[in-house]
Design a protein around this motif. Structure first.
Motif, PDB file in Angstrom:
ATOM      1  N   GLU A   1       0.794  -1.226   0.000  1.00  0.00           N
ATOM      2  CA  GLU A   1       0.000   0.000   0.000  1.00  0.00           C
ATOM      3  C   GLU A   1       0.830   1.282   0.000  1.00  0.00           C
ATOM      4  OE1 GLU A   1      -3.427   0.495  -0.113  1.00  0.00           O
ATOM      5  OE2 GLU A   1      -3.516  -1.633  -0.609  1.00  0.00           O
TER       6      GLU A   1
ATOM      7  N   ILE B   1      -0.853   5.667   3.223  1.00  0.00           N
ATOM      8  CA  ILE B   1      -1.653   5.028   4.270  1.00  0.00           C
ATOM      9  C   ILE B   1      -2.316   6.086   5.129  1.00  0.00           C
ATOM     10  CG2 ILE B   1      -1.391   3.794   6.460  1.00  0.00           C
ATOM     11  CD1 ILE B   1       0.465   1.846   5.029  1.00  0.00           C
TER      12      ILE B   1
ATOM     13  N   GLN C   1      -5.235   7.433   3.247  1.00  0.00           N
ATOM     14  CA  GLN C   1      -6.303   6.434   3.210  1.00  0.00           C
ATOM     15  C   GLN C   1      -7.028   6.361   4.543  1.00  0.00           C
ATOM     16  OE1 GLN C   1      -5.261   2.552   1.505  1.00  0.00           O
ATOM     17  NE2 GLN C   1      -3.472   3.495   0.569  1.00  0.00           N
TER      18      GLN C   1
ATOM     19  N   ALA D   1      -7.261  -3.417  -1.177  1.00  0.00           N
ATOM     20  CA  ALA D   1      -7.588  -2.674  -2.406  1.00  0.00           C
ATOM     21  C   ALA D   1      -8.977  -3.021  -2.923  1.00  0.00           C
ATOM     22  CB  ALA D   1      -6.537  -2.954  -3.480  1.00  0.00           C
TER      23      ALA D   1
END
Length: 770
Positions: free
Chosen positions: A125, A160, A163, A269
């Motif tokens: 990621e 990250i 996200q 994902a």
């Protein structure tokens, strides 16, 4: 001599009355200087405004940071509610389920998460996680470069941290430009307040891993939990509290192996695409990609890598999802994944959405009763999907009998061989190519196919008509005729048409596919939806909120959390209406005088039976004017012959599946007519107003007599599914009629269901004629 050019010393015009350097008028000020001064003033003001705005945003962002904490998010979560169809005209929809992440979510500390999980997530990621400051400008530049090369969005550039912020704010439903700027500012400011370890831990506590697993601890328990019921069902901490040794017998996330960690990291994902229960091949490929990254970034050794790639991903029998709060868990688990794919997990599980579904509670009840009435205490299980023709909406779904012990959804994931139920795709392809329903073929033993790929085709008990029309061959399911016809029109073209009609599975093009022998089987949902295209005479009906692009619909509307979406009907013509009318006529012959007479309902009905080798799978898929219903009967955990389960005889498509179909559709007629009467209209097709689901069993209608359907016997047993480039095995012969058998007496309770299938498919070509 030419005149010398005049030298211009100054372009300024003196102002009247002013004194210059030599007593004359002075030069006027330059206009450019005025503009320059004005520009500097404006720039200064703009800069001050920008600084003030940024300062104000950063102050606002700073005040938002405490809200991002897992505890605060946990406390602020608002359950989403799922509703079935309205129960009567003017009434509110009935609550079907509550979607909440908190019931199954376990917050853990950084020390309670395996380093393998942290390494795997960072590797796939955000490999520069420990280098950037919340926003990775190098990563964004690299992603943009790859997007330009690919001509599309090939890579993501979010970190990250970004996200995590996006997930934390997703429940608000605001994806404006300002919101995205706010997310970037939050990510940047977050890493000045929180440590990297805290960011990563909070992120892992807020990620959705599919199958109801919200947060890393729930994910490890769902996919790799202990089989012991006590260990796999920990006490959930109080809202806002992290897990502790008092709450949990063991922190499962702390013990994750590299193989387990890589599987979970790869699922972030797209939990549905890389779900091992949906596709073990895709899940394995994605997991191995993560393992390669971990090895290349020296996060695992070569020995650990080799051991990990040799590990099998969990099967659907080993996956233990949390029990949903739902009256219809098979339907709502399928629905939930659609919502997550559209709106992301935080919005779905804590954003307070109001979701109105297409499920008809009364028809659902009738479907469950039809199955239990025929199969209770017998042994095999059944799966069923009912779709409304004019809307493409799923009105009933039976995916199993006990979600808590057997959560595998047979209706959406149970891929089994369709047998002769696949023949309508060959039929429609031939009709579209101009083949007349009265065209005749030799009905005899045949050897078909090109040299090196030839296969022998037989009918049951060597029973041949000598000469058969396409019409009669459809009614009697003549293998000899359909094998020749399928090879004539082309297996690739049949496969393509089936996909256009609504089958999502990639269909093999081996010769045996003409008789339903596929490399990978089909689900009841696929069969029902594809048959609904025939019911609609070539029109595939979908919607803007469909389960997949051009697929069936389960959601009518989504409201709340800043969202307001209504499904709108979408149609596409797949084949001509004239072909559809002819297909109706020929498939109606299956019910009136062919292999599916048990499905007669006293009005128009059409469909096709299907039975695979050695009676391992039995189908009936058919439609009337309003509904298309596909029914599969078999043993879910394996392809087990059903040679004696039908009153001592074999289970074929014309037995239990056709009987269940008939029972359900006769009950539907009762429901339909009563609704029309209550609505004060004679329009028997009206399904707009739905009365309340029954609290007492519906008065059963008289069952149809047992069929006289001929079915196959294959003494050689079941053959493996043929490869596309290999000769197809000789299909089992088509059957002669069997003596009529009495319908079994309905039992009071559903039969226990075996565990789900390991591979979802039976092998071999069409062995069982209908």
């Amino acid at each position: 001599m030419p005149e010398s050019p005049t030298k211009v010393l100054s372009s300024h015009v003196p102002a009247p009355g002013a004194s210059g350097p030599n007593g004359g008028p002075p030069a006027a000020p330059k206009p450019k200087l005025k503009k320059l001064r004005l520009t500097f003033i404006l720039l200064g003001l703009c800069s001050l405004a920008i600084v003030s705005t940024v300062f104000g945003m950063m102050m606002a962002v700073a005040s938002d940071l405490p809200k991002l904490e897992n505890k605060a998010e946990f406390k602020a979560a608002e359950n989403s509610l799922v509703y079935s169809m309205p129960t009567s005209k003017g009434a509110s929809p009935a609550e079907l389920a509550q979607l909440t992440g908190n019931n199954n979510r376990i917050l853990v500390e950084a020390s309670e998460i395996s380093p393998n999980i942290k390494h795997a997530v960072i590797a796939i990621e955000d490999k520069r996680f420990y280098e950037h400051e919340g926003v990775d400008y190098k990563g964004i530049g690299r992603a943009l470069y790859q997007d330009v090369l690919a001509g599309s969005a090939a890579q993501g550039g979010s970190t990250i941290t970004q996200q995590f912020v996006k997930n934390a704010l997703a429940a608000q439903g605001d994806r404006s430009v300002f919101q995205k700027l706010r997310e970037s500012a939050l990510a940047y400011h977050l890493e000045r307040e929180w440590s990297k370890e805290k960011v990563l831990t909070q992120y892992l506590n807020s990620v959705y891993f599919g199958n109801g697993a919200y947060g890393v601890e729930a994910a490890v328990r769902t996919y790799f939990g202990d089989d012991d019921a006590d260990a796999s069902a920990p006490t959930t901490p109080e809202p806002g509290a992290e897990a502790s040794d008092d709450d949990l017998d063991e922190h499962f996330a702390l013990t994750a192996t590299p193989a387990e960690a890589a599987l979970l990291a790869g699922m972030i994902a797209s939990p549905s695409m890389y779900d091992p229960a949906q596709s073990s091949a895709r899940a394995t490929e994605r997991r191995d990609q993560v393992l390669v990254r971990m090895r290349d970034q020296q996060l695992i050794t070569e020995a650990e890598y080799q051991e990990a790639i040799a590990t099998e991903v969990p099967t659907e029998k080993e996956i233990d999802p949390p029990q949903p709060d739902s009256q219809q868990p098979y339907f709502t688990s399928w629905l939930t994944q659609q919502l997550v794919d559209r709106y992301k997990a935080p919005a779905v599980f804590s954003g307070g959405l109001k979701v109105r579904t297409t499920l008809d509670p009364e028809l659902q009840y009738a479907a469950e009763q039809a199955i239990s009435g025929r199969l209770a205490g017998v042994g095999p299980s059944a799966s069923l999907v009912a779709i409304e023709n004019k809307t493409g909406e799923v009105k009933a779904m039976v995916g199993g009998t006990d979600f808590e012990s057997l959560p595998f959804n047979l209706a959406t994931n149970g891929q089994r061989q369709p047998g002769s139920a696949f023949k309508p795709f060959t039929l429609v392809r031939a009709l579209e190519d101009g083949v007349s329903p009265d065209a005749t073929y030799a009905s005899q033993q045949k050897v078909l196919g090109p040299p090196g790929r030839q296969f022998e085709v037989n009918n049951y008990e060597d029973s041949y008509a000598g000469v058969a029309s396409l019409r009669s061959a459809t009614a009697t399911s003549d293998n000899s005729v359909f094998a020749e016809l399928g090879l004539d029109v082309g297996t690739k073209r049949i496969a393509k048409l089936a996909n256009e009609m609504g089958v999502r599975t990639e269909i093999s093009t081996n010769p045996a596919m003409t008789l339903g022998g596929l490399k990978e089987g089909l689900t009841p949902l696929e069969m029902a939806y594809a048959y609904s295209t025939i019911a609609n005479k070539g029109l595939r009906v979908s919607g803007t909120l469909a389960s997949s692009r051009g697929g069936p619909v389960a959601i009518e509307s989504v409201n709340g959390g800043g969202r307001d979406f209504q499904n709108e009907k979408v149609t596409e013509r797949v084949f001509s209406e004239e072909v559809g009318e002819t297909a109706h006529e020929l498939l109606a012959g299956v019910v009136t005088s062919g292999t599916g007479t048990a499905a007669e309902i006293g009005e128009f009905a059409a469909g096709k039976t299907g039975t695979t080798e050695n009676y391992g799978d039995a189908w009936f898929a058919g439609f009337n004017e309003e509904l298309t219903v596909a029914i599969w009967v078999g043993y879910p955990d394996k392809v087990q012959p059903m040679e004696t389960e039908y009153a001592g005889g074999p289970v074929a498509g014309g037995t239990y599946p056709a009987e269940i179909w008939g029972d359900l559709m006769r009950q539907w007629i009762v429901i339909r007519d009563r609704r029309a009467e209550e609505a004060g209209t004679d329009d028997e097709e009206s399904t707009e107003d739905v009365p309340a689901a029954p609290t007492e069993p519906i008065e059963p209608v008289e069952a149809a007599p047992a069929p006289t359907e001929p079915e196959p016997v294959d003494p050689a047993g079941e053959a493996p599914a043929p490869a596309d480039d290999a000769p197809a095995p000789a299909p089992a012969p088509d059957p002669a009629p069997v003596p009529e058998q009495p319908a079994p007496t309905p039992a009071p309770a559903p039969a226990p269901q075996p565990a789900p299938p390991a591979d979802g498919g039976a092998g071999g070509g069409e062995a069982a004629p209908e």
